[in-house]
Each structure stands twice: as C-alpha cells, then as structure tokens.
Design a protein around this motif. Structure first.
Motif, PDB file in Angstrom:
ATOM      1  N   UNK A 120       4.702 -12.761 -10.688  1.00 38.31           N
ATOM      2  CA  UNK A 120       4.934 -12.637  -9.244  1.00 38.31           C
ATOM      3  C   UNK A 120       5.973 -11.556  -8.940  1.00 38.31           C
ATOM      4  N   UNK A 121       5.837 -10.963  -7.766  1.00 38.26           N
ATOM      5  CA  UNK A 121       6.848  -9.984  -7.360  1.00 38.26           C
ATOM      6  C   UNK A 121       8.205 -10.681  -7.280  1.00 38.26           C
ATOM      7  N   UNK A 122       9.252  -9.976  -7.603  1.00 33.78           N
ATOM      8  CA  UNK A 122      10.584 -10.573  -7.473  1.00 33.78           C
ATOM      9  C   UNK A 122      10.848 -10.971  -6.024  1.00 33.78           C
ATOM     10  N   UNK A 123      11.653 -11.997  -5.836  1.00 33.47           N
ATOM     11  CA  UNK A 123      12.053 -12.403  -4.485  1.00 33.47           C
ATOM     12  C   UNK A 123      13.030 -11.396  -3.922  1.00 33.47           C
ATOM     13  N   UNK A 124      12.780 -10.997  -2.682  1.00 33.93           N
ATOM     14  CA  UNK A 124      13.711 -10.104  -1.991  1.00 33.93           C
ATOM     15  C   UNK A 124      13.532 -10.256  -0.493  1.00 33.93           C
ATOM     16  N   UNK A 125      14.543  -9.899   0.221  1.00 32.88           N
ATOM     17  CA  UNK A 125      14.521  -9.874   1.674  1.00 32.88           C
ATOM     18  C   UNK A 125      15.510  -8.791   2.088  1.00 32.88           C
ATOM     19  N   UNK A 126      14.998  -7.735   2.692  1.00 29.89           N
ATOM     20  CA  UNK A 126      15.870  -6.615   3.041  1.00 29.89           C
ATOM     21  C   UNK A 126      15.591  -6.144   4.454  1.00 29.89           C
ATOM     22  N   UNK A 127      16.482  -5.347   4.949  1.00 34.01           N
ATOM     23  CA  UNK A 127      16.321  -4.768   6.282  1.00 34.01           C
ATOM     24  C   UNK A 127      15.240  -3.702   6.253  1.00 34.01           C
ATOM     25  N   UNK A 128      14.597  -3.510   7.398  1.00 32.45           N
ATOM     26  CA  UNK A 128      13.620  -2.427   7.484  1.00 32.45           C
ATOM     27  C   UNK A 128      14.359  -1.099   7.476  1.00 32.45           C
ATOM     28  N   UNK A 129      13.669  -0.062   7.097  1.00 32.52           N
ATOM     29  CA  UNK A 129      14.296   1.252   6.997  1.00 32.52           C
ATOM     30  C   UNK A 129      14.794   1.733   8.348  1.00 32.52           C
ATOM     31  N   UNK A 130      13.992   1.534   9.385  1.00 31.61           N
ATOM     32  CA  UNK A 130      14.407   2.031  10.699  1.00 31.61           C
ATOM     33  C   UNK A 130      15.368   1.091  11.417  1.00 31.61           C
ATOM     34  N   UNK A 131      15.523  -0.136  10.909  1.00 32.38           N
ATOM     35  CA  UNK A 131      16.454  -1.071  11.524  1.00 32.38           C
ATOM     36  C   UNK A 131      15.924  -1.694  12.806  1.00 32.38           C
TER      37      UNK A 131
END
Length: 178
Positions: A39-50
């Motif tokens: 499975x893809x690693x777990x992540x949660x990040x901001x979008x590039x444009x914010x």
C-alpha cells in the motif's frame, strides 16, 4: 622494506576507489522499490497552491493512477513535462503530483508557467513523503492500482518510448483486473 605508515594510505585509496567504482556502476533505474505491491505510505499534506483541499494517500485509491514526483528546479522534470501534459489529455489515466523538496511558491509558479497535468498536487517541501515512497531523485513516477498499492516505479523522465515499453503494458493489465 615499506613501512606500515606508507601502506595504510595506499590501501585506503584502493578501498575508496573500489567503492566509488561500485557506486558509479549502480543504475538507479535498476534499483527496485521495496514498496512494489504494498500500500502507498500514509500521508496528508497541504496542496501546492494552498487553495484546494489537501492531498493524502486516500486520494490514490479507486482507480489506476499515476503519481509523478517533480520539482521546479529539476532539469529532467522539464524534459518530461510535455509528455505529462499529453498523457493528461489523451491517456485517460489520472495523474497526481508531488512537488518534492521545493518551495510552494516555486512549484506553483512553475506549473502556472508550463501548465499542470495534475488532478491534485501536494507540497512536500521537507521531502518526508518522498522519503516514505523511497524517492531517490526527481522525476519519478509511480503506478498505483485501484486498491492503493504501488505496482511500478520509474525513476527518470517519461518519454514516448518509456511510456510505450514500460507503462502501457502494465496499465493495460491493471485495467483488465477486476
């Protein structure tokens, strides 16, 4: 008779030379990803444009998709970008982006200037998500199946030949899986 003090630097030099020769013979394209079929690693990040909603691993489920890792400072990313734009228009495969070790403003400006082939783009300025994916440099592209498992990793710029020889057969097989 040689004294040991003269022999030690020579042996160290020979060892360093052998190590360098070995490392130069390793092609990162032949280095398999340890995440294949996982499975893809777990992540949660901001979008590039914010502006948009963030970007997380849950976005990478439900269909066969590409995850392209890029940066505004990457020469290879400039080479592959026209191919990504073409694929976004013609392939029917959703492409997600991961702006790796780049500032949000530089990445946003670069996509505004060159066009964006991506459905959604995450900002991985510190590089942590890329590390979790095993990114060795940019560009890199991952094929992720319907269940969110990584099925293929390609390091380097996408070209017509790479797409035809590496990606199309795999994507055809993944699309036919139920």
């Amino acid at each position: 008779m040689l004294r040991l003090s003269y022999l030690a630097p020579l042996l160290a030099f020979m060892g360093l030379t052998a190590g360098l020769a070995f490392s130069l013979s390793n092609d990162p394209r032949r280095m398999p990803s340890t995440l294949i079929d996982k499975p893809t690693p777990s992540f949660n990040m901001a979008s590039l444009d914010g502006k948009d909603a963030g970007f997380s691993n849950t976005d990478l489920k439900g269909g066969v998709i590409l995850l392209n890792v890029f940066a505004s400072w990457c020469p290879g990313c400039r080479v592959e970008h026209p191919m990504l734009l073409k694929l976004a228009e013609t392939s029917g495969i959703p492409i997600y982006g991961l702006n790796w070790k780049d500032t949000r403003s530089d990445g946003s400006r670069w996509l505004a200037r060159h066009g964006s082939p991506y459905i959604r783009v995450g900002s991985d300025e510190p590089g942590r998500v890329g590390i979790d994916f095993g990114v060795t440099g940019v560009p890199e592209t991952f094929v992720i199946d319907r269940t969110g498992r990584i099925r293929f990793r390609y390091p380097g710029p996408l070209t017509e030949e790479v797409w035809r020889d590496e990606f199309e057969p795999l994507l055809k097989a993944l699309r036919s899986e139920s």
